[in-house]
Motif scaffolding. Structure first.
Motif, mmCIF file in Angstrom:
data_model
loop_
_atom_site.group_PDB
_atom_site.id
_atom_site.type_symbol
_atom_site.label_atom_id
_atom_site.label_comp_id
_atom_site.label_asym_id
_atom_site.label_seq_id
_atom_site.Cartn_x
_atom_site.Cartn_y
_atom_site.Cartn_z
ATOM 1 N N ALA A 299 0.829 -1.195 0.000
ATOM 2 C CA ALA A 299 0.000 0.000 0.000
ATOM 3 C C ALA A 299 0.872 1.256 0.000
ATOM 4 N N PHE A 300 1.967 1.226 0.774
ATOM 5 C CA PHE A 300 2.872 2.369 0.831
ATOM 6 C C PHE A 300 3.562 2.596 -0.515
ATOM 7 N N ALA A 301 3.825 1.498 -1.222
ATOM 8 C CA ALA A 301 4.440 1.623 -2.544
ATOM 9 C C ALA A 301 3.471 2.307 -3.520
ATOM 10 N N LEU A 302 2.207 2.070 -3.339
ATOM 11 C CA LEU A 302 1.215 2.716 -4.207
ATOM 12 C C LEU A 302 1.036 4.190 -3.846
ATOM 13 N N GLN A 303 1.174 4.538 -2.559
ATOM 14 C CA GLN A 303 1.053 5.924 -2.113
ATOM 15 C C GLN A 303 2.167 6.216 -1.099
ATOM 16 N N PRO A 304 3.341 6.505 -1.577
ATOM 17 C CA PRO A 304 4.499 6.710 -0.682
ATOM 18 C C PRO A 304 4.401 7.954 0.190
ATOM 19 N N ASN A 305 3.459 8.825 -0.078
ATOM 20 C CA ASN A 305 3.299 10.032 0.724
ATOM 21 C C ASN A 305 2.205 9.895 1.779
ATOM 22 N N SER A 306 1.868 8.666 2.107
ATOM 23 C CA SER A 306 0.806 8.443 3.093
ATOM 24 C C SER A 306 1.399 8.265 4.484
ATOM 25 N N PRO A 307 1.274 9.277 5.361
ATOM 26 C CA PRO A 307 1.821 9.139 6.713
ATOM 27 C C PRO A 307 1.095 8.073 7.536
ATOM 28 N N ASP A 308 -0.191 7.878 7.258
ATOM 29 C CA ASP A 308 -0.957 6.895 8.034
ATOM 30 C C ASP A 308 -0.407 5.487 7.837
ATOM 31 N N VAL A 309 0.008 5.152 6.605
ATOM 32 C CA VAL A 309 0.552 3.821 6.339
ATOM 33 C C VAL A 309 1.890 3.665 7.060
ATOM 34 N N LEU A 310 2.710 4.709 7.052
ATOM 35 C CA LEU A 310 4.010 4.642 7.729
ATOM 36 C C LEU A 310 3.832 4.448 9.237
ATOM 37 N N VAL A 311 2.852 5.118 9.835
ATOM 38 C CA VAL A 311 2.614 4.973 11.273
ATOM 39 C C VAL A 311 2.266 3.525 11.607
ATOM 40 N N LEU A 332 8.895 9.078 7.794
ATOM 41 C CA LEU A 332 7.732 9.729 8.392
ATOM 42 C C LEU A 332 8.094 11.167 8.784
ATOM 43 N N GLU A 333 9.289 11.391 9.347
ATOM 44 C CA GLU A 333 9.715 12.752 9.721
ATOM 45 C C GLU A 333 9.822 13.648 8.501
ATOM 46 N N THR A 334 10.333 13.102 7.424
ATOM 47 C CA THR A 334 10.468 13.882 6.182
ATOM 48 C C THR A 334 9.090 14.311 5.673
ATOM 49 N N LEU A 335 8.155 13.384 5.692
ATOM 50 C CA LEU A 335 6.800 13.715 5.236
ATOM 51 C C LEU A 335 6.176 14.801 6.098
ATOM 52 N N ARG A 336 6.374 14.745 7.392
ATOM 53 C CA ARG A 336 5.790 15.737 8.286
ATOM 54 C C ARG A 336 6.439 17.108 8.082
ATOM 55 N N THR A 337 7.780 17.117 7.823
ATOM 56 C CA THR A 337 8.473 18.367 7.577
ATOM 57 C C THR A 337 7.965 19.033 6.304
ATOM 58 N N LEU A 338 7.797 18.218 5.264
ATOM 59 C CA LEU A 338 7.301 18.756 3.987
ATOM 60 C C LEU A 338 5.873 19.268 4.143
ATOM 61 N N ALA A 339 5.138 18.601 4.991
ATOM 62 C CA ALA A 339 3.747 19.010 5.183
ATOM 63 C C ALA A 339 3.644 20.368 5.893
#
Length: 344
Positions: A299-311, A332-339
């Motif tokens: 699932a993460f490979a299909l949507q790599p920008n999904s923080p919920d899947v990483l959690v 996950l930290e990178t995604l949150r920083t970009l957000a």
């Protein structure tokens, strides 16, 4: 001479009053034949049980009538004749003393006014057009059905059950009434009644996908996953674009441990990404953590920008001691920083 005549008449009248006893009169409803026999001048003969003829059963009114004449006859020496034999009076006298014929009571009700083909009674009062009984029942059934549906939407379960029961009684072939009854019973926790209602709806419309789905999902909730899968597969075949049916089928297949089939069903319902998430959740529930991780990674490979899947992945990595946990935290930290970064 006149004085003597008046004295004789007075004596005759007195003899009539004294000789004739006072009788109680009872009203009797007679048939026309009885009235005719009673008003016949000649006393009829009646057969007695011994076979002899009995006379003197004539009209009491006429006996009273001839009493004064008999008394006068005796005074003038004509009493030697047979008193039991009545001389026939003239037709003129009979008409003079004949009373009106009594009414005859008939055991008959008054017929209803005839109704013409246009629906108007012959009395002239306007009436509404009579509805065919079958059409009237159908109209009543549909009316109760709509009321029941509205009450069910308003979560008035008791009211809905009452109206839908009336609809099903008015038209036992109304499949939708049984189907909605099943939904109402199911919401009240009356699963046996719900199952019978869904089965009845399915008997009436065996190829209705919603009837199949309702029964299949109830069987799933009752823990009968094999039968639930059978009905839900039939429903999905008849309604291939209904995501709810595919989702219910995925749930039943997951409980049977058929996760590959479950993924296909979930993906058919909501797409591949959510299909992997749903299967991962079912696997995690059953304790198959490693298999759940694989579906989350897909699932993460299909949507790599999904923080919920990483959690969720980080939690499972930590629970299994997987070294990928640290890498997942960094992502996950990178995604949150970009957000949080401002958008230019």
């Amino acid at each position: 001479m006149l004085k003597r005549t008046l004295i004789i008449l007075s004596m005759a009248l007195a003899l009539v009053v004294v000789a004739e006893p006072v009788q109680t009169v009872h009203g009797i409803v007679m048939t026309p034949a009885e009235w005719l026999a009673l008003n016949t001048v000649d006393a009829p003969t009646v057969d007695t049980p011994s076979g002899q003829k009995q006379e003197g059963q004539g009209n009491g009114f006429l006996r009273a009538l001839k009493a004064p004449f008999k008394a006068i006859g005796r005074l003038f020496g004509r009493g030697k004749k047979d008193d039991n034999k009545l001389a026939r009076i003239s037709e003129k006298d009979a008409k003079r003393f004949e009373s009106a014929a009594p009414a005859v009571q008939l055991n008959k009700t008054t017929p209803a006014a005839e109704v013409s083909s246009s629906g108007n009674a012959s009395s002239g009062f306007a009436s509404t057009r009579e509805q065919n009984p079958a059409d009237a029942l159908e109209t009543s059934a549909l009316d109760h059905l709509e009321k029941g549906r509205a009450l069910l939407d308003g979560n008035d379960l008791n009211g809905a059950i009452g109206e839908l029961s009336l609809a099903a009684s008015a038209n036992p072939k109304l499949s939708e009434a049984s189907s909605l009854l099943g939904v109402a019973y199911s919401r009240k926790g009356l699963r046996d009644l719900a199952e019978r209602s869904f089965e009845n709806a399915l008997r009436l419309k065996k190829d209705d996908p919603q009837n199949l789905n309702n029964l299949g999902f109830l069987l799933y909730e009752n823990g009968d996953y094999e039968k639930a899968t059978k009905y839900l597969k039939r429903a999905a075949k008849l309604a291939p674009n209904d995501p709810r049916i595919w989702n219910n089928l995925g749930l039943a297949q997951s409980e049977r441990g058929h996760f590959d089939d479950a993924y296909e069903s979930f993906a058919h319902a909501q797409g591949e990404f959510k299909g992997h998430l749903n299967v991962a959740a079912r696997l995690e529930k059953q304790g198959s953590t490693k298999k759940a991780i694989k579906h989350l990674e897909k699932a993460f490979a299909l949507q790599p920008n999904s923080p919920d899947v990483l959690v969720r992945l980080i939690d499972l990595y930590d629970s299994t001691g997987n070294e990928k946990a640290q890498s997942a935290r960094s992502s996950l930290e990178t995604l949150r920083t970009l957000a949080k970064a401002p958008v230019n």
